[in-house]
Design a protein around this motif. Sequence first.
Motif, short mmCIF file in Angstrom:
data_model
loop_
_atom_site.label_atom_id
_atom_site.label_comp_id
_atom_site.label_asym_id
_atom_site.label_seq_id
_atom_site.Cartn_x
_atom_site.Cartn_y
_atom_site.Cartn_z
N TRP A 8 0.80 -1.29 0.04
CA TRP A 8 0.03 0.02 0.02
C TRP A 8 0.95 1.17 0.00
O TRP A 8 1.87 1.40 0.74
CB TRP A 8 -1.06 0.12 1.30
CG TRP A 8 -1.64 -1.07 1.44
CD1 TRP A 8 -2.44 -1.64 0.55
CD2 TRP A 8 -2.34 -1.79 2.51
NE1 TRP A 8 -3.36 -2.66 0.89
CE2 TRP A 8 -3.20 -2.74 2.31
CE3 TRP A 8 -1.92 -1.59 3.92
CZ2 TRP A 8 -4.00 -3.62 3.25
CZ3 TRP A 8 -2.61 -2.60 5.13
CH2 TRP A 8 -3.37 -3.43 4.41
N LEU A 118 -2.32 -1.15 9.46
CA LEU A 118 -3.82 -1.18 9.35
C LEU A 118 -4.08 0.22 9.79
O LEU A 118 -5.26 0.79 9.15
CB LEU A 118 -4.37 -2.35 10.25
CG LEU A 118 -4.52 -3.65 9.36
CD1 LEU A 118 -4.86 -4.74 10.45
CD2 LEU A 118 -5.46 -3.66 8.36
N MET A 121 -3.73 2.58 7.10
CA MET A 121 -4.57 2.14 5.93
C MET A 121 -5.86 3.01 6.26
O MET A 121 -6.53 3.43 5.33
CB MET A 121 -4.76 0.91 5.77
CG MET A 121 -5.88 0.22 5.70
SD MET A 121 -6.93 0.21 4.21
CE MET A 121 -5.70 -0.66 3.14
N ILE A 122 -6.39 2.70 7.64
CA ILE A 122 -7.67 3.31 8.09
C ILE A 122 -7.75 4.63 7.94
O ILE A 122 -8.56 5.39 7.41
CB ILE A 122 -8.18 2.56 9.22
CG1 ILE A 122 -8.24 1.15 9.05
CG2 ILE A 122 -9.46 3.45 9.67
CD1 ILE A 122 -8.50 0.36 10.44
N THR A 125 -7.66 6.39 4.14
CA THR A 125 -8.83 6.08 3.40
C THR A 125 -9.80 7.22 3.83
O THR A 125 -10.78 6.95 3.42
CB THR A 125 -9.06 4.88 3.29
OG1 THR A 125 -10.18 4.63 2.54
CG2 THR A 125 -9.61 4.08 4.53
#
Lengths: 338, 338
Positions: A8, A118, A121-122, A125
């Motif tokens: 990512w 994680l 990523m959260i 976004t």
Amino acid sequence: MLRGYQSWAFENKPVILSTATVVGPEEGNGPLGDDFDIVHGDMTLQEKTWEKAERKLMEEATKLAIENAKTTKEKINFYVGGDLMNQIISNSFAARTLSVPYLGVFGACSTSMESLALAAMIVNTGGANYALAGTCSHNCTVEKQFRYPTEYGSQKPPTAQYTITGAGAAVVAAKGEGPIITRATIGRVVDMGIKDPFNMGAAMAPAAVDTLQAHFRDFRIEPGYYDLIVTGDLAKVGHAIASELLEKHKIPMQQTTFMDCGLMIYDLDKQPVQAGGSGCGCSAVVTYGHLMKKMRNGEINRMLVVATGALLSPLSYQQGESIPCIAHAVAIESGRRE
Amino acid sequence: MLRGYQSWAFENKPVILSTATVVGPEEGNGPLGDDFDIVHGDMTLQEKTWEKAERKLMEEATKLAIENAKTTKEKINFYVGGDLMNQIISNSFAARTLSVPYLGVFGACSTSMESLALAAMIVNTGGANYALAGTCSHNCTVEKQFRYPTEYGSQKPPTAQYTITGAGAAVVAAKGEGPIITRATIGRVVDMGIKDPFNMGAAMAPAAVDTLQAHFRDFRIEPGYYDLIVTGDLAKVGHAIASELLEKHKIPMQQTTFMDCGLMIYDLDKQPVQAGGSGCGCSAVVTYGHLMKKMRNGEINRMLVVATGALLSPLSYQQGESIPCIAHAVAIESGRRE
């Protein structure tokens, strides 16, 4: 956001607003002792059991990380955490204390970077304004659960690693000041057939190499992009194997500084830690304590943390299984060079 | 993507391309037996240990879900999975077999929706083209680990639940045909002080209610938006408590059908399952087998699955701790009404 097959890129630059680290006496006495926020002189933390002590480490680290971010727990949308205890009780009970929506994760000692990846990523976004990532380990809970109670005094081979006592947490936010999480690579499970739980470093080294290769391939960058690449807790045996494997695969690691959290946290000549440190807390406290300090000081600008985990259980070992391993990599940058 | 405090709206409509379910004999004999893809007549699955049997359930479900999606494992970017075993070995070993980048998660029996919510979030944000979510449980591994080996034949109170034997998996994709994952609400840890591991339903009910309230608040919708709201595995005791609590909080649940996977999977009058089913596999196989079939048939168009988990370990119980619980909710819609 997907780059290549398993990585990512975080275009929206999630920021590490704050970190916090809490450790035990052995870690406080090590070469990085001054870089931790709280050093306990007593392994029990005045709790009745080792497990309750481990949980307290995690509670203290999450509380302090939130304070250091100058925010409140009511502002934290999600807590992403896990640990080595059966049913990750240290984190689940810490999440009860926090009372923040909770995503339990498990990647053995790779949990530090799994939870940070994680959380990033959260936040990246727009799924959270603030996400908290954390993990912990305690020497006495882990030794008791995976091997023998420490009170039993069993001997260990020199390839064994010493589980660190410590917890680390980081507040990741959409806005604010701090180092930026730029990239992550999620690892595959790699198992080379090693069955000796007293030689985790050798078992985990190929997983670290697999994830590093994936990272360089997915982002089309070379090791030299980073000032520092640090593995989670391969320690003496595993880090040497990883270095050899990387050379064999012609990865130009000489372009960067290549280190290991399990080797950095202790003085192997003076402390009784066999091949070096391990445990979920190891890469967490070294990264969130020592390395973040170096980044804030301007000593490093770009680093890649490759946390490694051995996904065995005592039962899988007893049933004759080999040790499946994994590694997750997260890139953190000061943003100064950009 | 963040809605309210603890929820995600998936604007890019991640699709459930396929699901797969694999169960044991008791589940095959239950009222939903015909809705599962594979029903094993033998609890051992011809493996030497219960743990190896559980892993095989998970391996079969992930393999079949990928086949049903008419894709290959090389196309799957991430596998998100977890289970009740110490160090989630069933999933970590299944991830070794899959050889797909792996995010281990743990939320006890809420793992089914934790993994689906994360898979949907990753796909929604462009972090994966294909993500696989899965979980499993086996009656004999769970009874052995959390209580007594089944061979011991210990008696159980009527409030106890029967861990289902089964695995469920779903392939979530950015494009394609299938039901859409529209929303998710991540739960907080709720602990009302219950300490009896033979009454998990009562312990978990308040967590389910907390997450349901959060879901309705964050999205400003009413229960009647959904044709069906189904809890994970509260079973007879817990589902009744949840219904009472929702009434007390004036949540108009009469607008929708409110059911529980632990009550649906068995015939409580005929099968030896005490208060009903439980285990990570319970909500997974009921949702991915039975409910997805109803959605494909047009019998339901919008459903909310609220998987509940009891985050205890045998050790936390032995140390006198109460049972922290959690629930994660995922909304799945056929898209037909939109």
